[in-house]
Design an enzyme around this catalytic site. Structure first.
Site, short mmCIF file in Angstrom:
data_model
loop_
_atom_site.label_atom_id
_atom_site.label_comp_id
_atom_site.label_asym_id
_atom_site.label_seq_id
_atom_site.Cartn_x
_atom_site.Cartn_y
_atom_site.Cartn_z
N HIS A 225 16.28 8.67 -34.30
CA HIS A 225 17.68 8.94 -34.60
C HIS A 225 18.22 7.97 -35.66
O HIS A 225 19.12 8.32 -36.43
CB HIS A 225 18.53 8.88 -33.35
CG HIS A 225 19.78 9.68 -33.43
ND1 HIS A 225 19.79 11.05 -33.59
CD2 HIS A 225 21.10 9.30 -33.42
CE1 HIS A 225 21.03 11.49 -33.67
NE2 HIS A 225 21.84 10.45 -33.57
N ARG A 228 17.72 9.40 -39.00
CA ARG A 228 18.77 10.37 -39.31
C ARG A 228 20.04 9.66 -39.78
O ARG A 228 20.71 10.12 -40.71
CB ARG A 228 19.04 11.24 -38.08
CG ARG A 228 20.05 12.35 -38.27
CD ARG A 228 19.94 13.32 -37.09
NE ARG A 228 21.17 14.06 -36.84
CZ ARG A 228 21.53 15.17 -37.48
NH1 ARG A 228 20.75 15.66 -38.44
NH2 ARG A 228 22.64 15.79 -37.17
N TYR A 261 27.76 8.37 -38.67
CA TYR A 261 26.43 8.28 -39.25
C TYR A 261 26.42 7.55 -40.60
O TYR A 261 25.35 7.27 -41.14
CB TYR A 261 25.85 9.68 -39.46
CG TYR A 261 25.33 10.33 -38.20
CD1 TYR A 261 23.98 10.62 -38.04
CD2 TYR A 261 26.19 10.64 -37.15
CE1 TYR A 261 23.51 11.21 -36.88
CE2 TYR A 261 25.73 11.23 -35.99
CZ TYR A 261 24.39 11.51 -35.85
OH TYR A 261 23.92 12.09 -34.71
#
Length: 279
Positions: A225, A228, A261
């Site tokens: 993750h 990402r 993110y």
């Protein structure tokens, strides 16, 4: 990887019926698995039958979860699962009222971006295992989730007006197109027809197994993750700082999720501070 939890006898029939209900209303397989896991965990840790159960017993279960293993976000998931199961029980007339409705709301702290360090990407892309290296390439170059990597099929590579795109099979059976760079195009074109990562779950590996393999190939503490998060951060800072574009690339329903993110560099913070202080 989560340990397998047995289903107590009194839970076998209602849990099976509830999971069939979720499939009937087309919930994603990942969601169904999460509900199954959390309900089996509740059943085995409390020793309770499905009904009757009280709000106090449900809250006690949440309170008993180990803070080292279960953060605020995970507790919110458990609360949602309990509300879903007992809400279903009311709908199908197995119980009179939903005891989970009165579980207090759980506030989760806002997440922060955790992009994988650059050296960890180099380590991952040099792993000797071809299959794992291909998984990491898809995470690094296309920002795919583990569930999306698991489901990549050779037919998902399509021609577009400027090159190639990859169909990503996201959450809730939602699909999106992600531009595919040349190394990803070669990877898929050179593969045998079918799923890139064949397995026993509908023909492909499980997301959990993909996550496990990627983590094993990366330095300690770096996860799939985080790759990402790195993709989202780079897409934002190197791609014109267009948050909506990054949102589309990552397949987020809300831009507020995308913001988590996107890491802000120290240089950006300093430039902003100097600009504010000027004059």
């Amino acid at each position: 990887m989560k340990r397998e939890i047995p289903t107590p006898e009194s839970w076998i029939e209602p849990l099976s019926a509830y999971l069939a209900w979720l499939r009937g209303v087309r919930r994603a397989e990942g969601t169904i698995y999460q509900h199954s896991y959390q309900l089996r965990r509740f059943a085995t840790s409390t020793g309770l039958d499905p009904w009757p159960v009280t709000t106090t017993q449900l809250v006690d279960h949440l309170a008993s979860l180990d803070d080292r293993d279960v953060g605020a976000s995970a507790r919110r998931t458990v609360r949602q699962v309990l509300r879903g199961f007992y809400g279903w029980g009311v709908i199908v007339e197995r119980w009179d009222a939903n005891p989970a409705l009165r579980i207090p709301a759980i506030n989760a702290p806002r997440g922060v971006a955790r992009p994988a360090p650059e050296h960890s990407v180099k380590v991952g892309l040099h792993t000797p295992d071809d299959r794992t290296r291909a998984m990491i390439l898809l995470a690094v170059r296309c920002g795919l989730r583990c569930r999306e990597i698991a489901q990549v099929h050779t037919r998902d590579l399509i021609d577009d007006l400027v090159g190639h795109s990859l169909v990503a099979h996201g959450k809730g059976d939602k699909k999106r197109l992600v531009p595919a760079p040349p190394d990803v195009v070669r990877l898929i074109q050179d593969a045998e027809p079918g799923y890139l990562f064949a397995g026993r779950i509908d023909g492909h590996l499980s997301p959990a197994r993909v996550s496990e393999l990627i983590s094993e190939a990366l330095p300690p503490g770096v996860t799939a993750h985080m790759l990402r998060h790195r993709y989202g951060t780079r897409a934002y800072h190197l791609g014109g700082r267009d948050l909506r574009a990054v949102q589309a690339l990552l397949g987020h329903a809300y831009s507020t999720t995308t913001e988590i993110y996107v890491a802000t560099s120290d240089d950006s913070i300093r430039r902003a501070a100097m600009a504010a202080a000027a004059g």
